[in-house]
Design a protein around this motif. Structure first.
Motif, PDB file in Angstrom:
ATOM      1  N   ASP A   1      -9.661 -17.640  20.823  1.00  0.00           N
ATOM      2  CA  ASP A   1     -10.177 -18.014  19.502  1.00  0.00           C
ATOM      3  C   ASP A   1     -11.208 -17.013  18.999  1.00  0.00           C
ATOM      4  N   PHE A   2     -11.684 -16.155  19.891  1.00  0.00           N
ATOM      5  CA  PHE A   2     -12.719 -15.184  19.559  1.00  0.00           C
ATOM      6  C   PHE A   2     -12.075 -13.836  19.220  1.00  0.00           C
ATOM      7  N   ASP A   3     -12.740 -13.098  18.336  1.00  0.00           N
ATOM      8  CA  ASP A   3     -12.322 -11.714  18.108  1.00  0.00           C
ATOM      9  C   ASP A   3     -12.739 -10.882  19.313  1.00  0.00           C
ATOM     10  N   VAL A   4     -11.792 -10.094  19.813  1.00  0.00           N
ATOM     11  CA  VAL A   4     -12.040  -9.282  21.001  1.00  0.00           C
ATOM     12  C   VAL A   4     -11.848  -7.811  20.660  1.00  0.00           C
TER      13      VAL A   4
ATOM     14  N   ASN B   1       1.795 -17.721  36.576  1.00  0.00           N
ATOM     15  CA  ASN B   1       2.558 -18.883  36.123  1.00  0.00           C
ATOM     16  C   ASN B   1       1.717 -19.887  35.345  1.00  0.00           C
ATOM     17  N   GLY B   2       0.714 -19.383  34.625  1.00  0.00           N
ATOM     18  CA  GLY B   2      -0.107 -20.242  33.789  1.00  0.00           C
ATOM     19  C   GLY B   2      -0.776 -19.451  32.692  1.00  0.00           C
ATOM     20  N   ALA B   3      -1.116 -20.116  31.592  1.00  0.00           N
ATOM     21  CA  ALA B   3      -1.763 -19.455  30.463  1.00  0.00           C
ATOM     22  C   ALA B   3      -3.265 -19.373  30.669  1.00  0.00           C
ATOM     23  N   ILE B   4      -3.879 -18.388  29.998  1.00  0.00           N
ATOM     24  CA  ILE B   4      -5.334 -18.261  29.938  1.00  0.00           C
ATOM     25  C   ILE B   4      -5.748 -18.394  28.477  1.00  0.00           C
ATOM     26  N   THR B   5      -6.728 -19.277  28.219  1.00  0.00           N
ATOM     27  CA  THR B   5      -7.139 -19.546  26.840  1.00  0.00           C
ATOM     28  C   THR B   5      -8.665 -19.525  26.741  1.00  0.00           C
ATOM     29  N   LEU B   6      -9.187 -18.797  25.757  1.00  0.00           N
ATOM     30  CA  LEU B   6     -10.618 -18.819  25.433  1.00  0.00           C
ATOM     31  C   LEU B   6     -10.776 -19.578  24.135  1.00  0.00           C
ATOM     32  N   THR B   7     -11.569 -20.638  24.136  1.00  0.00           N
ATOM     33  CA  THR B   7     -11.686 -21.492  22.951  1.00  0.00           C
ATOM     34  C   THR B   7     -13.150 -21.659  22.555  1.00  0.00           C
ATOM     35  N   ARG B   8     -13.363 -21.950  21.261  1.00  0.00           N
ATOM     36  CA  ARG B   8     -14.714 -22.218  20.737  1.00  0.00           C
ATOM     37  C   ARG B   8     -15.063 -23.681  20.908  1.00  0.00           C
ATOM     38  N   LEU B   9     -16.331 -23.923  21.224  1.00  0.00           N
ATOM     39  CA  LEU B   9     -16.825 -25.302  21.279  1.00  0.00           C
ATOM     40  C   LEU B   9     -16.965 -25.871  19.878  1.00  0.00           C
TER      41      LEU B   9
ATOM     42  N   VAL C   1     -11.336 -21.641  29.092  1.00  0.00           N
ATOM     43  CA  VAL C   1     -12.792 -21.486  29.032  1.00  0.00           C
ATOM     44  C   VAL C   1     -13.252 -21.822  27.624  1.00  0.00           C
ATOM     45  N   HIS C   2     -14.186 -22.776  27.524  1.00  0.00           N
ATOM     46  CA  HIS C   2     -14.763 -23.184  26.245  1.00  0.00           C
ATOM     47  C   HIS C   2     -16.171 -22.614  26.147  1.00  0.00           C
ATOM     48  N   MET C   3     -16.502 -21.957  25.020  1.00  0.00           N
ATOM     49  CA  MET C   3     -17.827 -21.361  24.826  1.00  0.00           C
ATOM     50  C   MET C   3     -18.292 -21.588  23.395  1.00  0.00           C
ATOM     51  N   PRO C   4     -19.612 -21.488  23.143  1.00  0.00           N
ATOM     52  CA  PRO C   4     -20.112 -21.590  21.778  1.00  0.00           C
ATOM     53  C   PRO C   4     -19.550 -20.477  20.898  1.00  0.00           C
TER      54      PRO C   4
ATOM     55  N   ALA D   1     -19.448 -11.826  25.405  1.00  0.00           N
ATOM     56  CA  ALA D   1     -18.990 -11.694  26.788  1.00  0.00           C
ATOM     57  C   ALA D   1     -18.128 -10.451  26.936  1.00  0.00           C
ATOM     58  N   MET D   2     -18.002  -9.998  28.164  1.00  0.00           N
ATOM     59  CA  MET D   2     -17.000  -9.018  28.539  1.00  0.00           C
ATOM     60  C   MET D   2     -15.841  -9.782  29.154  1.00  0.00           C
ATOM     61  N   VAL D   3     -14.623  -9.479  28.733  1.00  0.00           N
ATOM     62  CA  VAL D   3     -13.451 -10.238  29.171  1.00  0.00           C
ATOM     63  C   VAL D   3     -12.521  -9.373  29.999  1.00  0.00           C
TER      64      VAL D   3
END
Length: 307
Positions: free
Chosen positions: A267-270, A299-307, A245-248, A253-255
């Motif tokens: 990439d975000f502080d949680v 069987n897969g990674a989850i990644t939160l990234t910055r735009l 998931v790519h976000m500004p 958000a709630m994760v």
């Protein structure tokens, strides 16, 4: 309807590397072109029930439905038995390809339509071939099998379904519901509700504006890659692949993210006050909080990234 002649195909055209080309009728000796045109009141509906052939539809500024097509068959008898049936009222145009009596041989039809831009494509159906729709301001309900669906520059609701083929949207403003099996989904949507499901294929989506309706994405054996330029509630599920998931940078958000046999990274502080943080699971708040990101895979990674 005005027929424009029948031709015997004397040679074969060899096409390579064009997975979307409608190959229906390529080897059939008998073909017949047809053309017809009917008026349609603004806001009218269009239906097309076809078999074994591609459908291309584009909007224009005339209050007229203009149809060019070719029907084909492997025998002359079957070609003449196949009919193009048209039912017209002031507010609707309904077109149906009537198959030959003997359905065991190859036969079908290809259509190219120019239609009023504000018309509703209430039921566009074919099989074993692609559907293309562009430059419309009304709703579009599209169905095929063993073929792709490609939609561009649509300002209205899109409901597109296929099997064994990809679905692609570009420049769509309106609610979108997309489904395929054994195919990928790729969508660029400005505004509206968004749902996409597939199996054995990936989902790649870019959503530009916010909307109160949740985003729902589901795949098996395919990765999910979602870009959001504005906050949206998201529910994403897959197996045997990853979710990104790519976000500004300023997003909140709630994760709630969980993977079984891989890792979750951000990439975000949680903030995990009362939440959970481990290699396989992340529950907490990004920034000041906001819409829920509910992400789940195995069987897969989850990644939160910055735009």
């Amino acid at each position: 309807m005005r027929a424009r002649g029948m031709c015997l195909i004397a040679s074969m055209v060899v096409l390579a590397g064009c997975e979307d080309f409608d190959l229906g009728g390529l080897n059939d000796r008998y073909r017949e072109d047809f053309h017809f045109s009917y008026p349609l009141a603004e806001g009218g509906t269009i239906e097309l029930e076809n078999l074994n052939g591609s459908v291309e539809i584009s909007g224009w500024d005339k209050n007229t439905v203009d149809v060019d097509g070719t029907k084909y068959a492997n025998t002359e008898t079957r070609l003449h038995e196949m009919k193009i049936d048209v039912q017209v009222t002031a507010g609707s145009v309904m077109i149906r390809t009537v198959p030959p009596i003997d359905r065991h041989g190859n036969a079908g039809a290809r259509y190219v339509l120019h239609v009023p831009r504000h018309a509703e494509l209430s039921n566009i159906v074919t099989s074993n071939a692609p559907i293309r729709v562009t430059d419309m301001d009304g709703a579009a309900h599209l169905r095929t099998s063993n073929g792709s669906v490609r939609v561009s520059d649509i300002r209205g609701m899109v409901d597109a379904r296929t099997s064994n083929g990809p679905v692609e949207l570009a420049g769509v403003t309106g609610d979108a519901t997309l489904h395929t099996s054994n195919g990928s989904i790729h969508a660029d949507v400005k505004k509206g509700r968004f749902e996409a499901t597939t199996s054995n294929g990936s989902i790649t989506a870019r959503l530009i504006e916010t909307d109160p309706s949740p985003v729902r994405l589901e795949s098996s054996n395919g990765h999910i890659d979602l870009t959001m330029e504005a906050p949206r509630e998201v529910h994403a599920r897959t197996s045997n692949s990853s979710i990104t998931v790519h976000m500004p940078s300023s997003a909140g958000a709630m994760v709630r993210a969980h993977t079984t046999n891989s890792s979750v990274s951000s990439d975000f502080d949680v903030s995990v006050h009362g939440g959970l943080l481990s290699r396989h699971q992340l529950e907490g708040t990004i920034g000041a909080g906001g819409p829920l990101l509910d992400l789940n895979t195995s069987n897969g990674a989850i990644t939160l990234t910055r735009l």
